[in-house]
Design a protein around this motif. Sequence first.
Motif, PDB file in Angstrom:
ATOM      1  N   LYS A 153      28.320  19.572  47.338  1.00 51.50           N
ATOM      2  CA  LYS A 153      29.303  19.062  48.305  1.00 51.50           C
ATOM      3  C   LYS A 153      29.409  20.039  49.501  1.00 51.50           C
ATOM      4  CE  LYS A 153      33.885  18.668  47.674  1.00 51.50           C
ATOM      5  NZ  LYS A 153      34.953  18.956  46.941  1.00 51.50           N
ATOM      6  N   ILE A 154      29.170  19.485  50.675  1.00 50.32           N
ATOM      7  CA  ILE A 154      29.109  20.367  51.850  1.00 50.32           C
ATOM      8  C   ILE A 154      30.397  20.315  52.670  1.00 50.32           C
ATOM      9  CG2 ILE A 154      27.851  20.750  54.032  1.00 50.32           C
ATOM     10  CD1 ILE A 154      25.354  19.905  52.427  1.00 50.32           C
ATOM     11  N   GLU A 155      30.865  21.488  53.031  1.00 49.45           N
ATOM     12  CA  GLU A 155      32.114  21.569  53.805  1.00 49.45           C
ATOM     13  C   GLU A 155      31.929  22.489  55.013  1.00 49.45           C
ATOM     14  OE1 GLU A 155      35.038  22.882  51.019  1.00 49.45           O
ATOM     15  OE2 GLU A 155      35.146  20.911  50.052  1.00 49.45           O
ATOM     16  N   PRO A 156      32.699  22.235  56.076  1.00 44.02           N
ATOM     17  CA  PRO A 156      32.565  23.124  57.247  1.00 44.02           C
ATOM     18  C   PRO A 156      33.174  24.500  56.974  1.00 44.02           C
ATOM     19  CG  PRO A 156      34.281  21.492  57.623  1.00 44.02           C
ATOM     20  CD  PRO A 156      33.679  21.172  56.291  1.00 44.02           C
ATOM     21  N   VAL A 157      32.741  25.484  57.736  1.00 46.65           N
ATOM     22  CA  VAL A 157      33.304  26.834  57.580  1.00 46.65           C
ATOM     23  C   VAL A 157      33.758  27.383  58.927  1.00 46.65           C
ATOM     24  CG1 VAL A 157      32.184  27.742  55.523  1.00 46.65           C
ATOM     25  CG2 VAL A 157      30.940  27.734  57.678  1.00 46.65           C
ATOM     26  N   THR A 158      34.674  28.323  58.851  1.00 46.16           N
ATOM     27  CA  THR A 158      35.138  28.978  60.078  1.00 46.16           C
ATOM     28  C   THR A 158      34.332  30.265  60.271  1.00 46.16           C
ATOM     29  OG1 THR A 158      36.738  30.323  58.903  1.00 46.16           O
ATOM     30  CG2 THR A 158      37.494  28.168  59.684  1.00 46.16           C
ATOM     31  N   PHE A 159      34.436  30.816  61.455  1.00 46.36           N
ATOM     32  CA  PHE A 159      33.778  32.089  61.749  1.00 46.36           C
ATOM     33  C   PHE A 159      34.290  33.175  60.801  1.00 46.36           C
ATOM     34  CE2 PHE A 159      33.822  35.923  64.691  1.00 46.36           C
ATOM     35  CZ  PHE A 159      32.525  36.263  64.407  1.00 46.36           C
ATOM     36  N   GLU A 160      35.592  33.133  60.524  1.00 46.76           N
ATOM     37  CA  GLU A 160      36.173  34.121  59.606  1.00 46.76           C
ATOM     38  C   GLU A 160      35.568  34.017  58.209  1.00 46.76           C
ATOM     39  OE1 GLU A 160      40.301  33.844  61.075  1.00 46.76           O
ATOM     40  OE2 GLU A 160      40.601  35.609  59.815  1.00 46.76           O
ATOM     41  N   LYS A 201      28.100  29.751  64.185  1.00 45.04           N
ATOM     42  CA  LYS A 201      29.086  28.801  63.642  1.00 45.04           C
ATOM     43  C   LYS A 201      28.425  27.479  63.280  1.00 45.04           C
ATOM     44  CE  LYS A 201      32.301  29.448  66.932  1.00 45.04           C
ATOM     45  NZ  LYS A 201      33.611  29.363  67.590  1.00 45.04           N
ATOM     46  N   GLU A 202      27.326  27.204  63.945  1.00 49.95           N
ATOM     47  CA  GLU A 202      26.594  25.952  63.750  1.00 49.95           C
ATOM     48  C   GLU A 202      25.715  26.011  62.501  1.00 49.95           C
ATOM     49  OE1 GLU A 202      25.299  22.393  64.613  1.00 49.95           O
ATOM     50  OE2 GLU A 202      27.233  23.138  65.330  1.00 49.95           O
ATOM     51  N   THR A 208      35.819  29.237  41.210  1.00 48.27           N
ATOM     52  CA  THR A 208      36.935  28.672  40.463  1.00 48.27           C
ATOM     53  C   THR A 208      36.419  28.469  39.034  1.00 48.27           C
ATOM     54  OG1 THR A 208      36.310  26.404  40.984  1.00 48.27           O
ATOM     55  CG2 THR A 208      37.851  27.463  42.501  1.00 48.27           C
ATOM     56  N   GLU A 209      37.264  27.947  38.206  1.00 47.90           N
ATOM     57  CA  GLU A 209      36.881  27.802  36.798  1.00 47.90           C
ATOM     58  C   GLU A 209      35.620  26.943  36.633  1.00 47.90           C
ATOM     59  OE1 GLU A 209      39.109  26.252  32.985  1.00 47.90           O
ATOM     60  OE2 GLU A 209      40.456  27.248  34.418  1.00 47.90           O
ATOM     61  N   LYS A 210      35.564  25.873  37.440  1.00 46.28           N
ATOM     62  CA  LYS A 210      34.460  24.931  37.255  1.00 46.28           C
ATOM     63  C   LYS A 210      33.392  24.978  38.337  1.00 46.28           C
ATOM     64  CE  LYS A 210      36.922  21.533  34.534  1.00 46.28           C
ATOM     65  NZ  LYS A 210      38.082  20.736  34.817  1.00 46.28           N
ATOM     66  N   GLU A 211      33.755  25.572  39.467  1.00 43.83           N
ATOM     67  CA  GLU A 211      32.826  25.490  40.607  1.00 43.83           C
ATOM     68  C   GLU A 211      32.636  26.849  41.292  1.00 43.83           C
ATOM     69  OE1 GLU A 211      33.886  21.038  42.273  1.00 43.83           O
ATOM     70  OE2 GLU A 211      35.227  22.694  42.717  1.00 43.83           O
ATOM     71  N   ASN A 212      31.507  26.942  41.993  1.00 44.03           N
ATOM     72  CA  ASN A 212      31.285  28.084  42.871  1.00 44.03           C
ATOM     73  C   ASN A 212      31.165  27.567  44.303  1.00 44.03           C
ATOM     74  OD1 ASN A 212      31.253  29.938  40.827  1.00 44.03           O
ATOM     75  ND2 ASN A 212      29.011  30.042  40.693  1.00 44.03           N
ATOM     76  N   VAL A 213      31.708  28.346  45.224  1.00 41.03           N
ATOM     77  CA  VAL A 213      31.568  27.970  46.635  1.00 41.03           C
ATOM     78  C   VAL A 213      30.660  29.010  47.294  1.00 41.03           C
ATOM     79  CG1 VAL A 213      32.753  27.515  48.807  1.00 41.03           C
ATOM     80  CG2 VAL A 213      33.910  27.031  46.632  1.00 41.03           C
ATOM     81  N   TYR A 214      29.587  28.542  47.865  1.00 41.64           N
ATOM     82  CA  TYR A 214      28.670  29.428  48.585  1.00 41.64           C
ATOM     83  C   TYR A 214      28.770  29.145  50.066  1.00 41.64           C
ATOM     84  CZ  TYR A 214      26.228  30.624  44.251  1.00 41.64           C
ATOM     85  OH  TYR A 214      25.904  31.097  43.007  1.00 41.64           O
ATOM     86  N   ILE A 215      28.569  30.193  50.853  1.00 37.77           N
ATOM     87  CA  ILE A 215      28.373  29.968  52.292  1.00 37.77           C
ATOM     88  C   ILE A 215      26.899  30.214  52.536  1.00 37.77           C
ATOM     89  CG2 ILE A 215      28.856  30.913  54.584  1.00 37.77           C
ATOM     90  CD1 ILE A 215      31.751  30.994  53.807  1.00 37.77           C
ATOM     91  N   THR A 216      26.265  29.220  53.118  1.00 34.48           N
ATOM     92  CA  THR A 216      24.815  29.289  53.221  1.00 34.48           C
ATOM     93  C   THR A 216      24.309  28.600  54.481  1.00 34.48           C
ATOM     94  OG1 THR A 216      22.780  28.880  52.012  1.00 34.48           O
ATOM     95  CG2 THR A 216      24.453  27.177  51.859  1.00 34.48           C
ATOM     96  N   LEU A 217      23.042  28.830  54.782  1.00 34.97           N
ATOM     97  CA  LEU A 217      22.434  28.145  55.928  1.00 34.97           C
ATOM     98  C   LEU A 217      22.401  26.657  55.615  1.00 34.97           C
ATOM     99  CD1 LEU A 217      19.491  30.621  56.565  1.00 34.97           C
ATOM    100  CD2 LEU A 217      21.587  30.374  57.908  1.00 34.97           C
ATOM    101  N   LYS A 218      22.603  25.843  56.644  1.00 32.72           N
ATOM    102  CA  LYS A 218      22.668  24.392  56.471  1.00 32.72           C
ATOM    103  C   LYS A 218      21.512  23.855  55.632  1.00 32.72           C
ATOM    104  CE  LYS A 218      25.163  22.265  60.206  1.00 32.72           C
ATOM    105  NZ  LYS A 218      25.127  22.013  61.623  1.00 32.72           N
ATOM    106  N   GLU A 219      20.309  24.336  55.951  1.00 31.54           N
ATOM    107  CA  GLU A 219      19.126  23.786  55.276  1.00 31.54           C
ATOM    108  C   GLU A 219      19.024  24.195  53.808  1.00 31.54           C
ATOM    109  OE1 GLU A 219      19.085  25.661  57.995  1.00 31.54           O
ATOM    110  OE2 GLU A 219      17.614  27.289  57.841  1.00 31.54           O
ATOM    111  N   LYS A 220      19.800  25.193  53.415  1.00 34.23           N
ATOM    112  CA  LYS A 220      19.745  25.649  52.016  1.00 34.23           C
ATOM    113  C   LYS A 220      20.882  25.040  51.187  1.00 34.23           C
ATOM    114  CE  LYS A 220      17.044  29.533  52.939  1.00 34.23           C
ATOM    115  NZ  LYS A 220      15.857  29.965  52.291  1.00 34.23           N
ATOM    116  N   ALA A 221      21.736  24.299  51.849  1.00 38.98           N
ATOM    117  CA  ALA A 221      22.939  23.810  51.163  1.00 38.98           C
ATOM    118  C   ALA A 221      22.621  22.654  50.217  1.00 38.98           C
ATOM    119  CB  ALA A 221      23.963  23.367  52.202  1.00 38.98           C
ATOM    120  N   ILE A 222      23.270  22.687  49.059  1.00 36.57           N
ATOM    121  CA  ILE A 222      23.205  21.561  48.115  1.00 36.57           C
ATOM    122  C   ILE A 222      24.639  21.255  47.674  1.00 36.57           C
ATOM    123  CG2 ILE A 222      20.848  21.982  47.245  1.00 36.57           C
ATOM    124  CD1 ILE A 222      22.155  23.474  44.863  1.00 36.57           C
TER     125      ILE A 222
END
Length: 265
Positions: free
Chosen positions: A242-249, A204-205, A226-240
């Motif tokens: 806008k960063i948002e928290p994620v749930t375990f689900e 989770k971290e 979405t039309e303009k954006e993609n949301v990726y779930i990634t390792l913290k160090e690979k993130a670029i």
Amino acid sequence: MILQVKELSKSYGKKLAVNKISFSVEEGQIFALLGPNGAGKTTTLKCILGLRKEDSGKIYLGGTYAYLPEKKELYKYLTVEKMIEITQNISKMFRKEKAVELINDFKISLKEKIANLSHGMLTQVYISLVFAEDVDIYFLDEPTWGLDPLMRSKVIELVRKMSLEGKTIVYTSHILPEVEKVADVVAIMNHGKILELDFLDNLKEKYVACVVGKNENVEGYLFKETEKENVYITLKEKAIGKIEPVTFENIFEAIVRTDKRTANL
Ligand SMILES: Nc1ncnc2c1ncn2[C@@H]1O[C@H](COP(=O)(O)OP(=O)(O)OP(=O)(O)O)[C@@H](O)[C@H]1O
């Protein structure tokens, strides 16, 4: 370490059900094997228990064990009481008083015939018989399937209690909030492979969601478009971006939905 699985593979004909998986479980740990239908969880448990012969790989199981199978079937025409008596006759590690205590806790009558129990009640009786075995490690294949939320909590409470007593639990589940409540370590399986294996807290971290433009490429699991954006779930160090928290689900869904090879992680 009480259990070690190394490079385990198992096929049914042409179907590769388990594909070179490795993991180990420490004494007293609650280890959850997660994955969608057909991921290979039951086959993994069956190979560990010698109910299926693996094609390759090594398994070390260093303790006594009890098993709650996926298909919870008991002899229909017996009463719960008779079932307890029979189990006691065939298992040296079985503690009758413990079984009775657990079945009473579930408010099931010992005089009831197995055939008259609902699916949930049958599961409760089976769980009671399994937890009445005084063994080192419990293998539970979907122990809470078909139980109502109250009963699920009760089973999860039992799992936690057994772990506090030093017992090891290896269990499979589809119900993520429940896993989150109790598991120490989780392995996420899909198509016979373990795609993620870590302590739940680490997992989770270490992941975040990042929102980037359509033309930006992120090393991670594409989670939403979405039309303009993609949301990726990634390792913290690979993130670029806008960063948002994620749930375990979210993490589970992203890992299971995206093939690891395309995710580049
Ligand atoms: N006896 C069998 N003969 C042929 N194929 C099988 C057999 N048992 C399982 N399989 C196949 O092996 C794969 C893994 O099945 P397995 O039951 O191990 O998955 P699972 O993760 O436990 O699934 P579920 O959550 O649905 O119980 C599936 O594709 C399944 O169809």
